[in-house]
Design an enzyme around this catalytic site. Structure first.
Site, short mmCIF file in Angstrom:
data_model
loop_
_atom_site.label_atom_id
_atom_site.label_comp_id
_atom_site.label_asym_id
_atom_site.label_seq_id
_atom_site.Cartn_x
_atom_site.Cartn_y
_atom_site.Cartn_z
CE LYS A 57 0.47 44.59 -6.05
NZ LYS A 57 -0.97 44.79 -6.34
N GLY A 121 -17.05 41.36 -27.26
CA GLY A 121 -17.15 40.16 -28.08
C GLY A 121 -18.05 39.11 -27.46
CB ILE A 191 -8.08 43.14 -2.97
CG1 ILE A 191 -7.69 42.40 -4.25
CG2 ILE A 191 -8.63 44.53 -3.29
CD1 ILE A 191 -8.86 42.07 -5.16
CB VAL A 244 -20.85 42.91 7.14
CG1 VAL A 244 -21.69 44.16 6.87
CG2 VAL A 244 -19.38 43.29 7.30
N GLY A 277 -13.21 39.47 -2.72
CA GLY A 277 -12.78 38.56 -3.77
C GLY A 277 -13.23 39.00 -5.15
NE ARG A 278 -10.58 40.68 -9.98
CZ ARG A 278 -10.95 41.92 -10.21
NH1 ARG A 278 -10.94 42.84 -9.23
NH2 ARG A 278 -11.34 42.30 -11.41
CG ASP A 318 -8.41 36.48 -12.90
OD1 ASP A 318 -7.34 35.85 -12.81
OD2 ASP A 318 -8.57 37.63 -12.44
CG HIS A 450 28.06 39.17 3.66
ND1 HIS A 450 27.08 39.00 4.60
CD2 HIS A 450 28.96 40.04 4.19
CE1 HIS A 450 27.36 39.72 5.67
NE2 HIS A 450 28.50 40.36 5.44
#
Length: 471
Positions: A57, A121, A191, A244, A277-278, A318, A450
């Protein structure tokens, strides 16, 4: 052996937020993470703050300022003469922002007495974690509750080797030392479009290879169609249905063979960004040995309360089902922390916003018209274009629209979709409204200042019942 009430594995937006909230609730907490910054030093914040949301960003903002100076300042009567890009300074600014925010988390850990162990870990049981520390020594942590928040990594593409030089993933695309003359992007998702926009604005000729035949297939069709037109107009060469077939690299170029509706195509570029993607980071946790349930895609299986099949072990962000979004992970972190403390944690997955930080921005929450049709839900819609909004004209940003979908019978807001300036900020209003089960009429009867961009939301709500004033 060190003993805590809660041990968190991962210090991204899910993990560090969970750790801080646990500590706020009076639970002794340790957070285990092995992330390093661009200089190799231990760094909190996970992918998001170090090599994801924040640096991308920062570059999007800087590149947009450059693009505006080059293409639009003259419209405002601002003549700046020759324009020069200082990429080193731009990258330094990005790195400083990252350092400030990751350092801020370190301060928050100290303030809330969260213990930070820098290391890898792995589960020994549902109560113990082995930690390989940065000096290669090991330690064992014991905790009554464990929260797994290990995040995700860029997904790999069959037969394409990420070499970090000519062929990069999203992390590599944040650190180019020079603007490539030609850049190819495999993947037309969030992305790919954001990083493609960064380098396109800075002067690269960018081609985006999107395997699907439909652009941004998961968002509102009319919004996707207009975004496709606008991004191409800006210079992004978006190829739909592009599969591809082959990638070959040399010291100076990347040769790509892909197939689309027109047959086999060949292009040569200076750099290739693989943005397909991830994938969840569930490997390395020793999950199989301790009996942790993980699905065939690598996601840790959890119930509605983010509990795994192991007693006292939770997973968030995720690495579990649902959208891979930082704010979703954070809310799950708070939810789990409060559950561990005996409170009633909650996440409303129906009101999680999505944002694509292109220009114009794309933001949405709730259902699309296509989903509502598939679910046989009757709805009304109201659309208002930014070209009829006074503030948008003052900003010279009149592309895009606001679209509100509401229940045909009860008028409850079912989905809101925005393509336009500051869409990421505008979406917050309707998220609050939807949390309170508001109707489109509630928005229509709310006074909006406004001139503001938010008036477009007001007019779209009026348009649901054919009452828009300015269109």
């Amino acid at each position: 052996m060190q003993r805590y009430d809660v041990a968190v594995i991962g210090a991204g937006p899910g993990g560090y937020v969970a750790a801080i909230r646990c500590a706020q609730l009076g639970l002794s907490t340790v957070c285990i993470d092995n992330m390093r910054d661009h200089n190799g030093a231990p760094s909190l914040g996970g992918v998001c703050l170090n090599v994801g949301c924040i640096p991308s960003k920062a570059l999007l903002e800087s590149s947009e300022q450059y693009y505006r100076a080059k293409n639009h300042f003259a419209d405002h009567g601002i003549q700046i003469g020759s324009l020069e890009l200082d990429l080193d300074t731009m990258m330094s600014r990005k790195n400083n922002i990252v350092k400030t925010l990751t350092g801020g988390i370190t301060t928050l850990f100290m303030k809330n007495k969260v213990v930070w162990l820098h290391g890898q870990g792995r589960l020994i049981s549902n109560k113990q974690i082995e930690v390989v520390l940065q000096d290669d020594t090991t330690d064992v942590v014991e905790a009554s509750s464990i929260i797994i928040a290990t995040g995700s990594s860029p997904a790999t593409h069959d037969d394409i080797i990420i070499d970090g030089d000519r062929v990069v993933d999203s992390t590599g695309a944040l650190t180019f030392e020079a603007v490539p003359k030609k850049l190819a992007v495999i993947g037309g998702g969030v992305i790919g479009l954001e990083l493609g926009s960064v380098w396109s604005r800075l002067g690269a000729k960018v081609v985006v290879l999107n395997r699907g035949k439909q652009f941004l297939s998961r968002i509102e069709p009319s919004i996707a169609a207009e975004a496709y037109r606008l991004l191409q107009k800006q210079g992004l060469g978006i190829k739909l249905g592009a599969s591809v077939k082959e990638v070959k690299t040399t010291k100076k170029q990347v040769a790509i063979v892909y197939k689309d509706a027109e047959g086999e195509q060949k292009i040569q570029v200076d750099r290739l960004l693989v943005a397909t993607g991830r994938s969840p980071n569930s490997h390395g946790l020793n999950g199989e040995a301790v009996g942790l349930n993980v699905d065939d895609k690598g996601f840790i299986e959890v119930n509605d309360h983010c509990q795994t099949n192991l007693k006292g072990v939770y997973a968030i962000g995720d690495v579990v089902r649902g959208p891979m979004l930082a704010h979703k992970a954070s809310e799950e972190g708070v939810c789990v922390a409060e559950q561990i403390a005996g409170q009633s944690g909650h996440v409303n997955y129906q009101t999680i916003p999505w944002v694509i930080y292109t220009s114009p921005e794309i933001a949405w929450v709730g259902k699309t018209s296509q989903q509502l049709k598939e679910e046989s839900i009757e709805f009304k819609e109201g659309v208002f274009p930014f070209k009829a909004n006074g503030r948008a004209h003052a900003m010279n940003e009149t592309d895009g629209m606001v679209k509100i979908l509401s229940d045909a019978k009860y008028d409850r807001i079912l989905g809101v979709h925005i393509l336009g300036p500051h869409a990421s900020e505008m979406i917050a209003e309707v998220i609050v409204a939807m949390e309170f089960n508001a109707s489109a009429e509630d928005i229509a009867r709310t006074v909006h200042a406004h001139p503001t961009l938010s008036e477009a939301m007001h007019e779209a709500a009026l348009a649901v019942d054919g009452r828009a004033i300015h269109t």
